[in-house]
Design a protein around this motif. Structure first.
Motif, PDB file in Angstrom:
ATOM      1  N   GLN A 156       0.830  -1.205   0.000  1.00 57.92           N
ATOM      2  CA  GLN A 156       0.000   0.000   0.000  1.00 57.92           C
ATOM      3  C   GLN A 156       0.865   1.256   0.000  1.00 57.92           C
ATOM      4  OE1 GLN A 156      -2.517  -0.496   3.418  1.00 57.92           O
ATOM      5  NE2 GLN A 156      -3.853  -2.026   2.433  1.00 57.92           N
ATOM      6  N   LEU A 157       1.929   1.219   0.787  1.00 54.05           N
ATOM      7  CA  LEU A 157       2.826   2.374   0.829  1.00 54.05           C
ATOM      8  C   LEU A 157       3.476   2.598  -0.536  1.00 54.05           C
ATOM      9  CD1 LEU A 157       4.276   4.577   2.424  1.00 54.05           C
ATOM     10  CD2 LEU A 157       5.980   2.871   3.101  1.00 54.05           C
ATOM     11  N   GLN A 158       3.884   1.506  -1.186  1.00 56.59           N
ATOM     12  CA  GLN A 158       4.483   1.635  -2.510  1.00 56.59           C
ATOM     13  C   GLN A 158       3.483   2.188  -3.524  1.00 56.59           C
ATOM     14  OE1 GLN A 158       5.928  -2.326  -3.227  1.00 56.59           O
ATOM     15  NE2 GLN A 158       7.923  -1.941  -2.268  1.00 56.59           N
ATOM     16  N   GLN A 159       2.215   1.767  -3.390  1.00 51.56           N
ATOM     17  CA  GLN A 159       1.193   2.279  -4.298  1.00 51.56           C
ATOM     18  C   GLN A 159       1.000   3.778  -4.103  1.00 51.56           C
ATOM     19  OE1 GLN A 159      -2.524   0.210  -4.054  1.00 51.56           O
ATOM     20  NE2 GLN A 159      -3.559   1.518  -5.552  1.00 51.56           N
ATOM     21  N   THR A 160       0.984   4.204  -2.825  1.00 49.80           N
ATOM     22  CA  THR A 160       0.845   5.638  -2.544  1.00 49.80           C
ATOM     23  C   THR A 160       2.014   6.426  -3.114  1.00 49.80           C
ATOM     24  OG1 THR A 160      -0.383   5.147  -0.521  1.00 49.80           O
ATOM     25  CG2 THR A 160       0.603   7.333  -0.704  1.00 49.80           C
ATOM     26  N   ARG A 193       1.898  11.947 -10.160  1.00 53.53           N
ATOM     27  CA  ARG A 193       1.446  13.340 -10.152  1.00 53.53           C
ATOM     28  C   ARG A 193       2.627  14.292 -10.351  1.00 53.53           C
ATOM     29  NH1 ARG A 193      -1.994  11.441  -5.963  1.00 53.53           N
ATOM     30  NH2 ARG A 193      -0.528  12.211  -4.373  1.00 53.53           N
ATOM     31  N   ALA A 194       3.702  13.996  -9.658  1.00 55.71           N
ATOM     32  CA  ALA A 194       4.891  14.840  -9.809  1.00 55.71           C
ATOM     33  C   ALA A 194       5.424  14.783 -11.234  1.00 55.71           C
ATOM     34  CB  ALA A 194       5.965  14.403  -8.814  1.00 55.71           C
ATOM     35  N   ARG A 195       5.354  13.573 -11.859  1.00 53.59           N
ATOM     36  CA  ARG A 195       5.832  13.442 -13.240  1.00 53.59           C
ATOM     37  C   ARG A 195       4.997  14.280 -14.197  1.00 53.59           C
ATOM     38  NH1 ARG A 195       4.708  11.344 -17.739  1.00 53.59           N
ATOM     39  NH2 ARG A 195       2.723  10.521 -16.973  1.00 53.59           N
ATOM     40  N   GLN A 196       3.677  14.260 -14.012  1.00 53.24           N
ATOM     41  CA  GLN A 196       2.808  15.053 -14.878  1.00 53.24           C
ATOM     42  C   GLN A 196       3.095  16.550 -14.727  1.00 53.24           C
ATOM     43  OE1 GLN A 196      -1.179  13.853 -13.868  1.00 53.24           O
ATOM     44  NE2 GLN A 196      -1.005  11.850 -14.897  1.00 53.24           N
ATOM     45  N   GLU A 197       3.273  16.980 -13.458  1.00 57.29           N
ATOM     46  CA  GLU A 197       3.578  18.396 -13.242  1.00 57.29           C
ATOM     47  C   GLU A 197       4.927  18.759 -13.859  1.00 57.29           C
ATOM     48  OE1 GLU A 197       3.419  18.795  -9.061  1.00 57.29           O
ATOM     49  OE2 GLU A 197       1.224  18.634  -8.923  1.00 57.29           O
ATOM     50  N   ASP A 198       5.874  17.870 -13.735  1.00 53.40           N
ATOM     51  CA  ASP A 198       7.189  18.135 -14.305  1.00 53.40           C
ATOM     52  C   ASP A 198       7.126  18.163 -15.827  1.00 53.40           C
ATOM     53  OD1 ASP A 198      10.136  18.404 -13.868  1.00 53.40           O
ATOM     54  OD2 ASP A 198      10.171  16.536 -15.025  1.00 53.40           O
ATOM     55  N   ALA A 199       6.287  17.274 -16.433  1.00 53.33           N
ATOM     56  CA  ALA A 199       6.143  17.262 -17.887  1.00 53.33           C
ATOM     57  C   ALA A 199       5.556  18.573 -18.385  1.00 53.33           C
ATOM     58  CB  ALA A 199       5.263  16.081 -18.306  1.00 53.33           C
TER      59      ALA A 199
END
Length: 363
Positions: free
Chosen positions: A170-174, A181-187
């Motif tokens: 679960q932690l890995q999924q989070t 989300r960070a990747r999309q913002e960075d893109a």
């Protein structure tokens, strides 16, 4: 009387039985005391195995030596286990299989060499016919996260292991979602930055192309000059090693001794350079060297010159060779061009080097 005393009486009675070949009260010149044998075997056993009874058969091998064959009955002081399997995870759980219950009696055979000096016996370490570790080890030997298979503690540990694995998943999924989300913002930021970069690139392209044209022209000129310099150097090296080219000079030996040296290049053979070194003051001292031109030679260490000419001395039959001689020792001539001729050294290895200075003498 305590339990140890009763066991000793029982052991003596067993060993004095006519069925056995050794016992209490035997002649001390024939075999060591029973108690000494018992102590030697008990000392060689791990702490979780207790010696209960001992049958022994002393077999003399010489006047002072005896080999004692023995059959020992042991008792497991506690339950013994082996590893059944390991459940992997953040904190792996070791599941144990019971091999011997506590109090189990085990039979062990072996031999014990003994040596007599007068009335004193010295015993070697006993030699067991089987590895006592095969019976297993106590629970505590396997660490804090080891449990008997099928026990409540093992079940609880496995449940905890599974819960930890699920929590980690679960932690890995989070973390994965946050990274996405960070990747999309960075893109999005990169897309804006790319648009701005293209605008700046369009403004600077003409200036860049002009600079590139000038740099290419300069590079071509530098390459041409470097190739010319390399070709000139190659011709100089070829001329310096041409057949019949002769050099005269000195070789600096041990304790700053100076010896004259002549070097003449001969006709190449099998595409390898050949040269003859000799001592003008002693015609007996001469030696043939073969080697090669290294057109792209690099320094062997920082601050050292590069040696394009490397010649290896042909084997010498002198045994032992003269330490101060380049005609008898295994040496390599490492030379470089100078304005007057050749400079370098005769390298005998292990840090032993003789400096060489030569001037061209013809043709």
């Amino acid at each position: 009387m305590n339990m140890a005393g009763w066991r000793h009486i029982l052991l003596c009675s067993l060993l004095t039985s006519p069925v056995l070949l050794s016992g209490c009260g035997r002649d001390p010149r024939v075999a060591p005391p029973v108690s000494q044998v018992q102590d030697a075997i008990a000392a060689a056993l791990p702490a979780h195995l207790t010696l209960l009874t001992l049958e022994q058969e002393p077999i003399p091998t010489s006047r002072e030596d005896v080999k004692i064959n023995f059959k020992a009955t042991l008792e497991a002081a506690e339950e013994l286990y082996t590893v059944e399997r390991v459940a992997e995870g953040l904190a792996p759980v070791t599941l144990l299989r019971l091999t011997q219950p506590g109090g189990a009696q085990l039979t062990l055979y072996g031999q014990l060499p003994a040596h007599r000096l007068m009335d004193q016996w010295t015993l070697d370490a006993p030699q067991f016919q089987q590895d006592v570790r095969a019976w297993g080890q106590p629970h505590g030997a396997f660490g804090a996260r080891a449990y008997p298979a099928g026990s409540a503690a093992a079940a609880a540990a496995l449940r905890k292991l599974a819960a930890d694995a699920e929590q980690m998943q679960q932690l890995q999924q989070t973390v994965t979602e946050q990274q996405e989300r960070a990747r999309q913002e960075d893109a999005e930021r990169q897309a804006r930055a790319e648009q701005e970069r293209k605008q700046r690139l369009a403004q600077a392209r003409r200036a860049f192309e002009e600079q590139h044209r000038q740099a290419t022209a300069q590079q071509q000129q530098t390459t041409t000059q470097r190739e010319q310099a390399v070709a000139e150097a190659r011709q100089k090296w070829l001329a310096a090693t041409a057949p019949g080219t002769r050099y005269l000079g000195t070789r600096l030996g041990k304790n700053n001794s100076t010896q004259r040296l002549a070097l003449v290049f001969l006709e190449p053979k099998d595409a390898r350079l050949r040269a003859e070194a000799s001592n003008p003051d002693d015609p007996r001292e001469q030696r043939l060297f073969t080697g090669e031109l290294r057109f792209h030679a690099l320094p062997e260490k920082n601050g050292a010159p590069a040696y394009p000419i490397v010649l290896h001395g042909q084997p010498s039959n002198k045994v032992p060779p003269e330490p101060n001689s380049i005609y008898e020792r295994a040496v390599d001539l490492k030379l470089r061009l100078t304005a007057q001729g050749l400079d370098g050294l005769a390298d005998a290895g292990l840090g032993v080097q003789f400096l060489i200075h030569l001037q061209r003498a013809g043709p």
